[in-house]
Design a protein around this motif. Structure first.
Motif, PDB file in Angstrom:
ATOM      1  N   SER A 364       0.829  -1.207   0.000  1.00 36.35           N
ATOM      2  CA  SER A 364       0.000   0.000   0.000  1.00 36.35           C
ATOM      3  C   SER A 364       0.864   1.258   0.000  1.00 36.35           C
ATOM      4  N   ASN A 366       3.904   1.485  -1.151  1.00 42.59           N
ATOM      5  CA  ASN A 366       4.859   1.496  -2.262  1.00 42.59           C
ATOM      6  C   ASN A 366       4.275   2.034  -3.560  1.00 42.59           C
ATOM      7  N   THR A 367       2.990   2.363  -3.589  1.00 40.86           N
ATOM      8  CA  THR A 367       2.356   2.757  -4.852  1.00 40.86           C
ATOM      9  C   THR A 367       3.002   3.990  -5.467  1.00 40.86           C
ATOM     10  N   LEU A 370       6.044   3.147  -7.764  1.00 42.04           N
ATOM     11  CA  LEU A 370       5.888   2.356  -8.976  1.00 42.04           C
ATOM     12  C   LEU A 370       6.065   3.218 -10.213  1.00 42.04           C
ATOM     13  N   ASN A 377      -1.834   4.558  -9.823  1.00 40.56           N
ATOM     14  CA  ASN A 377      -1.369   3.340  -9.153  1.00 40.56           C
ATOM     15  C   ASN A 377      -2.014   3.176  -7.782  1.00 40.56           C
ATOM     16  N   CYS A 378      -2.159   4.283  -7.054  1.00 45.04           N
ATOM     17  CA  CYS A 378      -2.814   4.230  -5.744  1.00 45.04           C
ATOM     18  C   CYS A 378      -4.280   3.829  -5.897  1.00 45.04           C
ATOM     19  N   SER A 381      -4.432   0.169  -6.489  1.00 44.83           N
ATOM     20  CA  SER A 381      -4.138  -0.556  -5.261  1.00 44.83           C
ATOM     21  C   SER A 381      -5.380  -0.673  -4.387  1.00 44.83           C
ATOM     22  N   ILE A 431       3.460  -3.561 -12.970  1.00 40.56           N
ATOM     23  CA  ILE A 431       2.337  -3.087 -12.161  1.00 40.56           C
ATOM     24  C   ILE A 431       1.278  -4.167 -12.027  1.00 40.56           C
ATOM     25  N   GLU A 434       2.439  -6.646  -9.381  1.00 39.62           N
ATOM     26  CA  GLU A 434       2.361  -6.112  -8.021  1.00 39.62           C
ATOM     27  C   GLU A 434       0.917  -5.994  -7.557  1.00 39.62           C
ATOM     28  N   MET A 435       0.014  -5.546  -8.439  1.00 39.07           N
ATOM     29  CA  MET A 435      -1.387  -5.406  -8.050  1.00 39.07           C
ATOM     30  C   MET A 435      -2.036  -6.771  -7.831  1.00 39.07           C
ATOM     31  N   LYS A 438      -0.964  -7.768  -4.508  1.00 37.05           N
ATOM     32  CA  LYS A 438      -1.753  -7.059  -3.491  1.00 37.05           C
ATOM     33  C   LYS A 438      -3.128  -7.709  -3.338  1.00 37.05           C
TER      34      LYS A 438
END
Length: 577
Positions: A364, A366-367, A370, A377-378, A381, A431, A434-435, A438
């Motif tokens: 959360s 680290n957005t 990216l 990106n946030c 997330s 991305i 990573e998502m 998450k």
């Protein structure tokens, strides 16, 4: 003792009163979504370099070459300007005055270097200002940046320890509204902070208010709503409204690029909740526990009026054997380490909760680091959490506990490990990995709460989940430093977080299976940990087999509810959450 569920069954499950309490409590959770993750934009580190004073008489060539070029790993050997060094100013000034050219007449590798003695120049294309650019939390002061976030999580830990006691003493409703105002007022005070130390002190109090009002809203809903509705409230309602606030954060931050103005806007919704004082009732259960039967009965009669139901003449009427106080054995956290069986389960769950908290909070936070747009990106997330909560409910309803937890944990950890292997030019793929990681971690995070409650007996359940929550807080406090590791190597956070999560996933297979098993009432009824003597499980009743285990949890504890369930509130929402 009063059988609250039986005495209030005439109200039904989903009348006007229940809908009002459900939605208003969910609405109070929305600010926690954006307040808990606001530090992503408030404390982000813009691109920066050492400042060279404008009054220094340097030629254009030497001014442009005043910053050393360093090789960066993530750029595949490309050279980028140093963020913390410059060439010694008096030397390049002498070269400039004598007409020597950098790289032609002077070999720059032989020019001495120095720190940023005149401060830094920050890129203003993304942020007008952050606390990092205002108080120079970079280079030698870079350690202050993750500490700022850790201070907030320390506030969450402190709030978790005291909010339940305050709620039990002064009431759920009082603590809910006082801590909403506490969070809003101290967020507003942060706008006027003139130093990093003052900001951190205020940030700690914001963290205390953040978790305290979430816990109070959670407990108030659990105690006021019917068993069926409270299950939906605790597993879906509160989480979805938290995510709604989380998704609003990047939208606000996109249009408000100054950190002070952003915090000002984020502090205002809390003040708008004050009128809800007259629409959200106090917990009748808590009033009964305090002996305030008339007040509890008045709330229930008002609920019946709203639902167009005629209440009985007497609602709460304790009599006979039920009036006699029941002697109960007091258990504390030491009981979780007493026998080999319960010690093994507890230590394994503490590891899993800690690992999940590190991964969830770290991803959360680290957005902003990216590739691509930090605001988008946030938003992504936050968005991936919506299907994650739905999947966790599906897994909990129909799937085995142990492989469900292990597979989601392992998927999240494996994706984190693979993310750092993706070429830097494949931004979209990185991305996506990573998502998706998450998503898997959030699914496991939501799933582990109910799983933990199933493993422990009624006499220890609140204490056990509270201890797991403590392990969760420790993970949250350390998570900013895992992200800080990217200053040494961009791939290091993914390697460390992915390794911890993957190992935890494999070790979680040692936990007992609880799917389809009745909830244990005593320590002797607990499932066995590998290597421990198996206890004879008590008989699975037909009712337990048909019902959702989480619903069974609520029904089994409805008569033993003097201990509030605040310890089972969700942790990084707290993060983060």
């Amino acid at each position: 003792m009063i059988d609250y569920e039986a005495d209030t069954a005439f109200l039904g499950d989903w009348g006007r009163f229940q809908r009002q309490v459900f939605y208003l409590l969910c609405v109070t959770i929305v600010p926690n979504g954006f307040a808990g993750v606001a530090i992503v934009f408030v404390a982000d580190t813009p691109a920066h370099r050492c400042a060279v004073p404008a009054h220094v008489n340097l030629t254009a060539a030497w001014r442009n070459s005043s910053i050393p070029l360093l090789e960066v790993e993530e750029k595949s050997g490309a050279l980028v300007p140093s963020k913390c060094l410059r060439y010694k100013l008096e030397d390049i000034l002498r070269y400039s005055e004598t007409g020597l050219m950098p790289g032609v007449d002077v070999n720059l590798t032989n020019v001495p270097k120095e720190g940023c003695l005149d401060g830094w120049e920050y890129d203003r294309s993304v942020y007008a200002s952050t606390i990092t650019s205002e108080w120079d939390l970079v280079c030698d002061n870079g350690w202050k940046n993750p500490l700022t976030t850790s201070v907030f999580f320390c506030g969450l830990l402190a709030g978790s320890l005291i909010s339940g006691q305050l709620s039990d003493r002064y009431g759920r409703k009082m603590v809910l509204f006082v801590t909403i105002l506490l969070q809003s007022v101290f967020t507003l005070l942060q706008v006027f902070a003139q130093s990093w130390v003052v900001f951190c002190v205020l940030h700690f109090v914001v963290g205390m208010g953040h978790i305290s009002n979430y816990v109070a809203a959670f407990v108030l809903g659990m105690e006021t709503l019917s068993p069926h509705v409270r299950t939906i409230y605790s597993t879906v309602g509160a989480n979805l409204f938290f995510v709604a606030g989380y998704m609003l954060l990047p939208l606000c931050a996109f249009f408000i690029r100054d950190w002070r103005m952003l915090l000002l806007v984020l502090s205002l919704p809390g003040f708008l909740y004050v009128p809800l004082w007259w629409f959200i009732p106090e917990s009748p259960r808590w009033l009964l526990s305090q002996g305030r039967v008339e007040e509890a009965e008045a709330i229930v009669r008002e609920a019946a009026h709203r639902n167009n139901i005629e209440p009985p003449p007497v609602i709460f009427n304790p009599s006979g054997k039920d009036c006699e106080p029941e002697k109960k054995t007091a258990y504390n956290i030491c009981k979780l380490l007493e026998s080999r069986n319960i010690r093994g389960i507890s230590l394994m769950l503490w590891l899993v909760w800690n690992s999940l908290s590190i991964a969830y909070s770290g991803l959360s936070l680290n957005t902003a680091n990216l590739h691509g747009n930090a605001y988008f990106n946030c938003f992504l997330s936050a968005l991936v959490e919506l299907p994650a909560y739905f999947l966790s409910w599906v897994l909990f309803r129909w799937c085995l506990r142990r492989p469900s937890l292990s597979s989601t944990l392992f998927t999240g950890g494996a994706l984190l490990l693979f993310t750092q292997l993706i070429p830097t030019d494949q931004v979209a793929l990185a991305i996506l990995f990573e998502m998706t990681g998450k998503f898997a971690v959030t699914t496991a995070y939501s799933f582990v709460y109910a799983y933990t409650a199933e493993l422990y007996p009624t006499v220890l359940r609140n204490t056990a989940v509270g201890a797991c929550s403590m392990a969760c807080r420790i993970g949250s406090i350390t998570s900013p430093y895992f992200i800080y590791l990217r200053n040494y190597s961009p791939s290091l956070p993914y390697i460390v977080m992915g390794s911890i999560t993957t190992v935890s996933a494999l070790l979680s297979l040692l936990l007992p299976e609880s799917f389809g098993m009745p909830l244990p009432d005593t320590i002797a009824h607990m499932q066995h940990f590998p290597g421990c003597v198996q206890k004879t499980p008590h008989t699975l009743t037909e009712t337990d087999d048909e019902e959702n285990p989480l619903s069974g949890l609520m029904k089994k504890e409805q008569d033993l509810y003097p201990v509030s369930p605040h310890t089972s509130s969700k942790c990084s929402k707290e993060s983060s959450r």
